[in-house]
Scaffold this motif. Structure first.
Motif, PDB file in Angstrom:
ATOM      1  N   GLN A  66      10.566  10.955   0.044  1.00 44.30           N
ATOM      2  CA  GLN A  66       9.991  10.209  -0.445  1.00 44.30           C
ATOM      3  C   GLN A  66      10.610   9.847  -1.864  1.00 44.30           C
ATOM      4  OE1 GLN A  66       5.869  11.473  -1.094  1.00 44.30           O
ATOM      5  NE2 GLN A  66       5.524  10.041  -2.535  1.00 44.30           N
ATOM      6  N   GLN A  67      10.669   8.675  -2.239  1.00 44.67           N
ATOM      7  CA  GLN A  67      11.264   8.549  -3.491  1.00 44.67           C
ATOM      8  C   GLN A  67      10.319   7.441  -4.472  1.00 44.67           C
ATOM      9  OE1 GLN A  67      15.355   7.196  -3.535  1.00 44.67           O
ATOM     10  NE2 GLN A  67      15.298   5.897  -5.563  1.00 44.67           N
ATOM     11  N   GLY A  68       9.584   8.149  -5.498  1.00 43.39           N
ATOM     12  CA  GLY A  68       8.663   7.334  -6.018  1.00 43.39           C
ATOM     13  C   GLY A  68       7.458   7.149  -5.312  1.00 43.39           C
TER      14      GLY A  68
ATOM     15  N   LEU B 113      -6.995   6.515  13.254  1.00 46.53           N
ATOM     16  CA  LEU B 113      -5.731   5.752  13.007  1.00 46.53           C
ATOM     17  C   LEU B 113      -5.575   5.488  11.539  1.00 46.53           C
ATOM     18  CD1 LEU B 113      -3.179   5.663  14.578  1.00 46.53           C
ATOM     19  CD2 LEU B 113      -3.723   3.417  15.001  1.00 46.53           C
ATOM     20  N   VAL B 114      -6.699   5.006  11.023  1.00 48.83           N
ATOM     21  CA  VAL B 114      -6.508   4.519   9.544  1.00 48.83           C
ATOM     22  C   VAL B 114      -6.434   5.503   8.621  1.00 48.83           C
ATOM     23  CG1 VAL B 114      -8.031   3.581   7.803  1.00 48.83           C
ATOM     24  CG2 VAL B 114      -7.654   2.215  10.000  1.00 48.83           C
ATOM     25  N   SER B 115      -7.062   6.755   9.051  1.00 49.23           N
ATOM     26  CA  SER B 115      -6.906   8.021   8.228  1.00 49.23           C
ATOM     27  C   SER B 115      -5.620   8.656   8.160  1.00 49.23           C
ATOM     28  CB  SER B 115      -8.038   8.991   8.786  1.00 49.23           C
ATOM     29  OG  SER B 115      -7.442   9.706  10.044  1.00 49.23           O
ATOM     30  N   LEU B 116      -4.711   8.455   9.110  1.00 51.66           N
ATOM     31  CA  LEU B 116      -3.387   8.858   9.306  1.00 51.66           C
ATOM     32  C   LEU B 116      -2.502   7.974   8.166  1.00 51.66           C
ATOM     33  CD1 LEU B 116      -2.404   9.389  12.832  1.00 51.66           C
ATOM     34  CD2 LEU B 116      -2.712  11.429  10.965  1.00 51.66           C
ATOM     35  N   LEU B 117      -2.747   6.625   7.945  1.00 54.81           N
ATOM     36  CA  LEU B 117      -2.447   5.591   7.164  1.00 54.81           C
ATOM     37  C   LEU B 117      -2.732   6.103   5.725  1.00 54.81           C
ATOM     38  CD1 LEU B 117      -2.508   2.491   9.104  1.00 54.81           C
ATOM     39  CD2 LEU B 117      -0.593   3.980   9.159  1.00 54.81           C
ATOM     40  N   ARG B 118      -4.053   6.370   5.658  1.00 52.45           N
ATOM     41  CA  ARG B 118      -4.294   6.745   4.318  1.00 52.45           C
ATOM     42  C   ARG B 118      -3.767   8.130   3.748  1.00 52.45           C
ATOM     43  NH1 ARG B 118     -10.879   5.114   5.294  1.00 52.45           N
ATOM     44  NH2 ARG B 118     -10.686   3.019   4.978  1.00 52.45           N
ATOM     45  N   ALA B 119      -3.559   9.001   4.766  1.00 52.75           N
ATOM     46  CA  ALA B 119      -2.738   9.980   4.341  1.00 52.75           C
ATOM     47  C   ALA B 119      -1.427   9.709   3.345  1.00 52.75           C
ATOM     48  CB  ALA B 119      -2.438  11.045   5.455  1.00 52.75           C
TER      49      ALA B 119
ATOM     50  N   ILE C  10       2.478   7.063  -1.292  1.00 53.75           N
ATOM     51  CA  ILE C  10       3.599   6.067  -0.722  1.00 53.75           C
ATOM     52  C   ILE C  10       2.856   4.864  -0.292  1.00 53.75           C
ATOM     53  CG2 ILE C  10       4.754   5.850   1.354  1.00 53.75           C
ATOM     54  CD1 ILE C  10       4.894   8.906   1.589  1.00 53.75           C
ATOM     55  N   THR C  11       3.132   3.740  -0.869  1.00 57.93           N
ATOM     56  CA  THR C  11       2.847   2.380  -0.441  1.00 57.93           C
ATOM     57  C   THR C  11       3.794   1.626   0.153  1.00 57.93           C
ATOM     58  OG1 THR C  11       3.300   1.707  -2.850  1.00 57.93           O
ATOM     59  CG2 THR C  11       1.031   2.302  -2.540  1.00 57.93           C
TER      60      THR C  11
ATOM     61  N   GLN D 114      -4.419  -1.615   4.196  1.00 62.38           N
ATOM     62  CA  GLN D 114      -4.500  -0.330   3.558  1.00 62.38           C
ATOM     63  C   GLN D 114      -3.492  -0.472   2.357  1.00 62.38           C
ATOM     64  OE1 GLN D 114      -6.601   1.960   3.693  1.00 62.38           O
ATOM     65  NE2 GLN D 114      -7.433   0.760   5.772  1.00 62.38           N
ATOM     66  N   GLY D 115      -2.870  -1.628   2.321  1.00 60.40           N
ATOM     67  CA  GLY D 115      -2.016  -1.887   1.179  1.00 60.40           C
ATOM     68  C   GLY D 115      -0.775  -0.933   1.407  1.00 60.40           C
ATOM     69  N   LEU D 116      -0.161  -1.136   2.358  1.00 62.43           N
ATOM     70  CA  LEU D 116       1.289  -0.369   2.960  1.00 62.43           C
ATOM     71  C   LEU D 116       1.909  -1.471   3.395  1.00 62.43           C
ATOM     72  CD1 LEU D 116      -0.092   2.620   4.844  1.00 62.43           C
ATOM     73  CD2 LEU D 116       0.810   2.519   2.436  1.00 62.43           C
ATOM     74  N   ARG D 117       3.416  -1.601   2.480  1.00 66.04           N
ATOM     75  CA  ARG D 117       4.201  -2.573   3.177  1.00 66.04           C
ATOM     76  C   ARG D 117       5.413  -1.939   3.767  1.00 66.04           C
ATOM     77  NH1 ARG D 117       6.088  -5.800  -2.281  1.00 66.04           N
ATOM     78  NH2 ARG D 117       7.125  -6.848  -0.647  1.00 66.04           N
TER      79      ARG D 117
END
Length: 469
Positions: free
Chosen positions: A90-92, A114-120, A126-127, A261-264
Motif C-alpha cells: 500500500q502506498q497512500g 462480497l461487497v464487505s470484502l471490497l469495503r475492507a 485504499i481507493t 464502492q468508489g474503488l478504481r
C-alpha cells in the motif's frame, strides 16, 4: 327374513377394512418398481426387506450420505473461507500490485458479503488498485456439472454449476409476462446476464396441438435465448436461470460493485488460479458453520450445497475437489467412520441429481440406523417433518394424520423416481426407520392422474405400516 335383511344392511354399513401393508405393496403405481426397507429402532416387531438390495436412483435421498460423511470428516464447526489477498504494498490510498479473491466454493456466499470484502479495502484507506483483480477458483477442478445431469435442465437453478466461484447460489431470478398478446422478459438490471426472447403466448389447446413449451438456449458469457411457447392462462411466469459461466458472472458483479464502492481498478478482473508470489491476507469471510449449511441442505434439498460440500470433501485428499473425488470421499468416510460399506452402490455426485447414481433401500437404511444412534448430529436434526417443514411441508401423501408431524424424512424426486427415507412412530408407540423407493413412474398422457396414483400409494402404504408397527 326381516332379521336377515337388517343383518346384511348392517354389514354393508360397516367401513371397509384398510388394506395391510403387504396388500398395498403388491399394488404399486403402474409400471413401477418398489423397494421397501423397514427396521425397528427399539422393541418393535415390524421388519420389511422388499427388494431391499435392488439398485435404484436415490435422487435427493443421496444427500443423507453426503451430509453424514461431511459431518464426520469435517465437523459441524467447519466453515468455507473466501479470502482477499494482495501481492504488492500500500502506498497512500493506492495498492501497488495485484489483488486476488480466493474462493472456496462457499455455497452461501452472496453479493453483500462480497461487497464487505471490497469495503475492507476502503477501511484500510485504499481507493485505487494499480494492478489486476484475480479470481482464484483452484479449490475445485474438473467439470462444474456432474456426469449424468440432464442436458435440458442445465439452465434451471436446481442444476446450478457446482463451482468454487459460487455467488448468489449461481442463480438469477427473472420473469416472463404476457402483454398485448405477446410476451416481455424482465431480468433485474444489476444482474450481469443478457437475455433475448422470442416466446409466443398461445391457448392451452394450441399448446397441446403444437406440443410446444418454453425452451432456453445457453450461450457464452451468460447469454440466454428464450423461445417456444407458454399458455395464456397466466399473466406472469417467474423464472430462475442457472449461471452458465461462473467466472464471467463473478467478474460482472465485481465490475459493478467496484464502481459503487468508489474503488478504481487500473487493470482487469480475470481468472487466474494459483498465482505465484508472497500473497498477504487483507480480509477474509467465513461461511455459516457446516451444521447450519447441512440443515439448509436437507430441509430445502439444495443441490448446489450438496455438490459443493461433496467436492470439499474431495479436497481433503490434497487435490482440487471434483465430483469423482467427492464421491470417493463420501464412500471412504462412511466406511471408515461409520462402518457403512456402500457396495455395489454407485455414487457420482453429492446431490443425487445424476441419473448415474444407484443405491439400495438397505444402503439408505444403514445411514438412517447410524443417525438414529447419533441424534445430536445435524444430519439427523435437519430432516424435514411431514406437513410442517422443508420439502415435506406440502408433500400431499404426508399432510394428514397420523403421518403429519410424525414422519421425519428426506425426500428424493427425479423423472421416474420418488423416494422417502427417514423415521416414523407407529401406532404402538414404537419407532422405526424406513426407506421407500419407487422407480419407473411414467405419467403418460395424464400427469395429474399419475401423480394422484403415486400419492395414494405412498399415503396408504405408510398408513398401513403405521398401523402394523
Amino acid at each position: 327374513m326381516r332379521f336377515l335383511f337388517f343383518g346384511l344392511l348392517a354389514l354393508l354399513c360397516l367401513p371397509l377394512q384398510a388394506q395391510s401393508w403387504q396388500e398395498r405393496l403388491a399394488q404399486p403405481p403402474a409400471g413401477s418398481q418398489v423397494a421397501l426397507y423397514v427396521q425397528p429402532l427399539g422393541q418393535g416387531q415390524l421388519q420389511v426387506a422388499h427388494n431391499a438390495d435392488l439398485l435404484l436412483p436415490p435422487a435427493s435421498t443421496q444427500k443423507l450420505f453426503t451430509a453424514l460423511a461431511a459431518e464426520l470428516a469435517l465437523g459441524d464447526d467447519f466453515r468455507f473461507d473466501t479470502a482477499l489477498e494482495g501481492l504488492g504494498h500500500q502506498q497512500g490510498n493506492s495498492w501497488q500490485g495485484d489483488l486476488r479473491l480466493r474462493f472456496s466454493g462457499a455455497p452461501d456466499l452472496d453479493r453483500p458479503q462480497l461487497v464487505s470484502l471490497l469495503r475492507a479495502l476502503k477501511d484500510k484507506g485504499i481507493t485505487r488498485i494499480q494492478g489486476d483483480l484475480l479470481l482464484d477458483g483452484s479449490a475445485f477442478g474438473g467439470y462444474e456439472r456432474g456426469p449424468g445431469w440432464p442436458w435440458d435442465n442445465l439452465a434451471v437453478c436446481y442444476s446450478a454449476p457446482a463451482s468454487s466461484l459460487t455467488l448468489d447460489h449461481n442463480c438469477v431470478a427473472a420473469s416472463l409476462s404476457l402483454e398485448n398478446q405477446g410476451t416481455r422478459f424482465y431480468v433485474p438490471p444489476h444482474q450481469p446476464v443478457s437475455v433475448t426472447s422470442k416466446v409466443a403466448a398461445v391457448s392451452l389447446e394450441e399448446q397441446q396441438r403444437r406440443q410446444c413449451g418454453l425452451m432456453v438456449d445457453r450461450g457464452p458469457a451468460n447469454h440466454y435465448h428464450l423461445h417456444g411457447c407458454v399458455t395464456d392462462q397466466r399473466r406472469l411466469w417467474p423464472l430462475n436461470f442457472a449461471v452458465n459461466d461462473t467466472g464471467a458472472y463473478v467478474q460482472g458483479v465485481l465490475d459493478q460493485e467496484l464502481g459503487r464502492q468508489g474503488l478504481r481498478l487500473s487493470g482487469k478482473i480475470r481468472r487466474q488460479d494459483r498465482a505465484k508470489g508472497q500473497w498477504q491476507p487483507l480480509a477474509v469471510l467465513h461461511s455459516k458453520p457446516l451444521g447450519k449449511l447441512l440443515a439448509h441442505m436437507l430441509a430445502d434439498s439444495d443441490n448446489l450445497y450438496a455438490d459443493n460440500i461433496a467436492k470439499t470433501l474431495g479436497r481433503q485428499s490434497g487435490l482440487a475437489g471434483t465430483f469423482a473425488l467427492g464421491a470417493r470421499a463420501v464412500r471412504t468416510t462412511l466406511k471408515d467412520k461409520a462402518g457403512i460399506t456402500l457396495a455395489p452402490a454407485t455414487l457420482v455426485d453429492g446431490s443425487g441429481l445424476s441419473r448415474d447414481n444407484l443405491v439400495s433401500a438397505r444402503d439408505l437404511g444403514a445411514v438412517l440406523a447410524f443417525l438414529a444412534a447419533h441424534t445430536e448430529l445435524a444430519s439427523y436434526q435437519g430432516l424435514p417433518l411431514a406437513g410442517i417443514s422443508g420439502t415435506l411441508k406440502y408433500r400431499h401423501s404426508l399432510t394428514s394424520p397420523p403421518l403429519k408431524g410424525n414422519v421425519q424424512a428426506k425426500s428424493g424426486t427425479l423423472n421416474g423416481s420418488s423416494n422417502l427415507a427417514g423415521y416414523f412412530t407407529a401406532a404402538s408407540g414404537q419407532r422405526y426407520l424406513f426407506a421407500l423407493m419407487t422407480f419407473g413412474l411414467a405419467p403418460g398422457s395424464d400427469e395429474e392422474a399419475a401423480q394422484r396414483q403415486l400419492t395414494d400409494f405412498e399415503r396408504e402404504l405408510l398408513n398401513a405400516l403405521y398401523q402394523a408397527g
